[in-house]
Scaffold this motif. Structure first.
Motif, PDB file in Angstrom:
ATOM      1  N   MET A   1       0.859  -1.188   0.000  1.00 32.92           N
ATOM      2  CA  MET A   1       0.000   0.000   0.000  1.00 32.92           C
ATOM      3  C   MET A   1       0.892   1.233   0.000  1.00 32.92           C
ATOM      4  O   MET A   1       1.836   1.325   0.780  1.00 32.92           O
ATOM      5  CB  MET A   1      -0.891   0.003   1.257  1.00 32.92           C
ATOM      6  N   PHE A   3       0.529   5.134   0.502  1.00 32.39           N
ATOM      7  CA  PHE A   3      -0.317   6.253   0.878  1.00 32.39           C
ATOM      8  C   PHE A   3       0.330   7.543   0.412  1.00 32.39           C
ATOM      9  O   PHE A   3       1.540   7.637   0.269  1.00 32.39           O
ATOM     10  CB  PHE A   3      -0.511   6.311   2.400  1.00 32.39           C
ATOM     11  N   ASP A  11      -0.217  12.979  -5.891  1.00 36.25           N
ATOM     12  CA  ASP A  11      -0.963  11.827  -6.383  1.00 36.25           C
ATOM     13  C   ASP A  11      -0.372  11.308  -7.693  1.00 36.25           C
ATOM     14  O   ASP A  11      -0.153  10.099  -7.851  1.00 36.25           O
ATOM     15  CB  ASP A  11      -2.436  12.207  -6.583  1.00 36.25           C
ATOM     16  N   ARG A  15       1.437   7.630  -8.181  1.00 35.26           N
ATOM     17  CA  ARG A  15       0.930   6.650  -9.148  1.00 35.26           C
ATOM     18  C   ARG A  15       1.973   6.309 -10.202  1.00 35.26           C
ATOM     19  O   ARG A  15       2.122   5.154 -10.596  1.00 35.26           O
ATOM     20  CB  ARG A  15      -0.350   7.176  -9.801  1.00 35.26           C
ATOM     21  N   VAL A  30      -1.079  -0.349  -4.261  1.00 41.32           N
ATOM     22  CA  VAL A  30      -2.397   0.266  -4.256  1.00 41.32           C
ATOM     23  C   VAL A  30      -2.226   1.671  -3.698  1.00 41.32           C
ATOM     24  O   VAL A  30      -1.724   1.846  -2.583  1.00 41.32           O
ATOM     25  CB  VAL A  30      -3.395  -0.531  -3.396  1.00 41.32           C
ATOM     26  N   GLU A  32      -3.499   5.000  -2.086  1.00 40.00           N
ATOM     27  CA  GLU A  32      -4.634   5.467  -1.288  1.00 40.00           C
ATOM     28  C   GLU A  32      -4.333   6.869  -0.782  1.00 40.00           C
ATOM     29  O   GLU A  32      -3.300   7.117  -0.162  1.00 40.00           O
ATOM     30  CB  GLU A  32      -4.891   4.531  -0.105  1.00 40.00           C
ATOM     31  N   ASN A  33      -5.253   7.789  -1.071  1.00 38.68           N
ATOM     32  CA  ASN A  33      -5.101   9.175  -0.643  1.00 38.68           C
ATOM     33  C   ASN A  33      -5.733   9.357   0.735  1.00 38.68           C
ATOM     34  O   ASN A  33      -6.926   9.101   0.913  1.00 38.68           O
ATOM     35  CB  ASN A  33      -5.777  10.123  -1.646  1.00 38.68           C
ATOM     36  N   ARG A  34      -4.920   9.801   1.668  1.00 36.93           N
ATOM     37  CA  ARG A  34      -5.436  10.103   3.008  1.00 36.93           C
ATOM     38  C   ARG A  34      -5.127  11.566   3.286  1.00 36.93           C
ATOM     39  O   ARG A  34      -4.038  11.911   3.711  1.00 36.93           O
ATOM     40  CB  ARG A  34      -4.786   9.191   4.054  1.00 36.93           C
ATOM     41  N   GLY A  42      -2.598  11.218   6.819  1.00 34.84           N
ATOM     42  CA  GLY A  42      -1.887  10.195   6.062  1.00 34.84           C
ATOM     43  C   GLY A  42      -0.558   9.820   6.688  1.00 34.84           C
ATOM     44  O   GLY A  42      -0.171   8.649   6.719  1.00 34.84           O
ATOM     45  N   THR A  55       3.620  -0.965   3.654  1.00 33.64           N
ATOM     46  CA  THR A  55       2.900   0.298   3.766  1.00 33.64           C
ATOM     47  C   THR A  55       3.913   1.427   3.724  1.00 33.64           C
ATOM     48  O   THR A  55       4.779   1.527   4.601  1.00 33.64           O
ATOM     49  CB  THR A  55       2.094   0.374   5.078  1.00 33.64           C
TER      50      THR A  55
END
Length: 289
Positions: A1, A3, A11, A15, A30, A32-34, A42, A55
């Motif tokens: 993951m 973040f 972002d 990516r 994966v 994930e935007n926090r 985040g 992570t």
């Protein structure tokens, strides 16, 4: 993951890197935007995550400025996270609305000194890198101006273009389209050399402000306690991907200058940033809740 915390371009960067690094490691990332609390949500999530290398966090320099301006954070940056690699940076440019009569930096400083606290600048929010960049410059040249905080860089830029603000220290990629359209005017780039995208705009260093370099930098972090061999493996993957010809071409189009350092180099850089912005925030009295 993988973040990401708050910050323009984070972002896209996460990516772009995550896909290629995941392919290299055989472990898809994966994204994930926090968001929220200036990116602290985040950051805290990754700081509290299991330190197994699965992570990670991609964060802009906000992670360092937050330490300088927030009275209390739910994590200790140096104790709860470790740098995997410093990814790189995008430039910062001082831009004004066309209604500002100053045609160069010298005239801008003279204008600000002649009428203290009349010029308004915008930022992405209280304690944001844009505010700290502006206050660092104010301290450097001895001027006082008014800060107008917004909920995000794009809102501040729209008001600058619309004439509600006088000037801003903006990330290059945010300002460049409006500069090219003639809707805002650049006075200087906050670096030791001119930018390839703005070859006609002088750098602060050539205008007599030596050693001044402001940038929006990004880094990858893992939870503290992640095994050294895992950090080494992750670093090697990010460095290999980041220094590839394909990735360098993508970064160039984004106006992004890649670094991809060792964890030790990244940590040393972050420590220097923490010290610098703590001094600026303390002098300017900047505090966020």
């Amino acid at each position: 993951m993988l973040f990401r915390s708050t910050g323009g371009g984070t972002d896209l960067l996460a990516r772009t890197l995550g896909q290629k690094v995941g392919e290299l490691l055989g472990q898809p990332f994966v994204i994930e935007n926090r968001l929220g609390a200036g990116g602290n949500i985040g950051v805290e999530m990754v700081a509290r995550a299991k330190p197994d290398g699965y992570t990670l966090l991609v964060s802009p320099g906000t992670i360092a400025t937050n330490v300088a301006v927030y009275r209390k954070l739910p994590y200790d940056l140096l104790k709860d996270l470790q740098v995997v690699t410093l990814v790189g940076q995008t430039g910062v440019v001082l831009v004004v609305h066309p209604s500002v009569k100053a045609q160069n930096l010298g005239e801008f400083i003279e204008m600000a000194k002649a009428s203290p606290e009349t010029l308004n600048y915008g930022s992405a929010g209280l304690g944001s890198p844009q505010q700290l960049h502006a206050e660092f410059f104010n301290q450097l040249v001895g001027i006082k101006t008014n800060h107008i905080p917004y909920k995000g860089q794009s809102q501040a830029m729209q008001d600058l273009v619309g004439g509600q603000l006088n000037y801003m220290f903006s990330p290059l990629q945010n300002a460049l389209p409006y500069i090219q359209q003639g809707r805002i005017r650049p006075l200087a780039v906050a670096s030791t050399k001119r930018y390839d995208n703005l070859p006609q705009v002088p750098a602060l260093s050539e205008l007599g402000y030596k050693g001044v370099e402001l940038a929006n930098w990004f880094a990858v972090y893992a939870p503290a306690g992640t095994p050294a061999d895992v950090i080494k493996k992750l670093n090697a993957a990010f460095v290999k991907v980041g220094r590839s010809a394909e990735m360098r071409e993508k970064f160039a189009k984004l106006g992004f200058e890649p670094f991809f350092t060792s964890p030790e180099e990244g940590t040393d850089f972050m420590r220097s940033e923490l010290a610098r912005w703590a001094r600026v925030a303390a002098y300017a009295g900047i505090k966020a809740e």
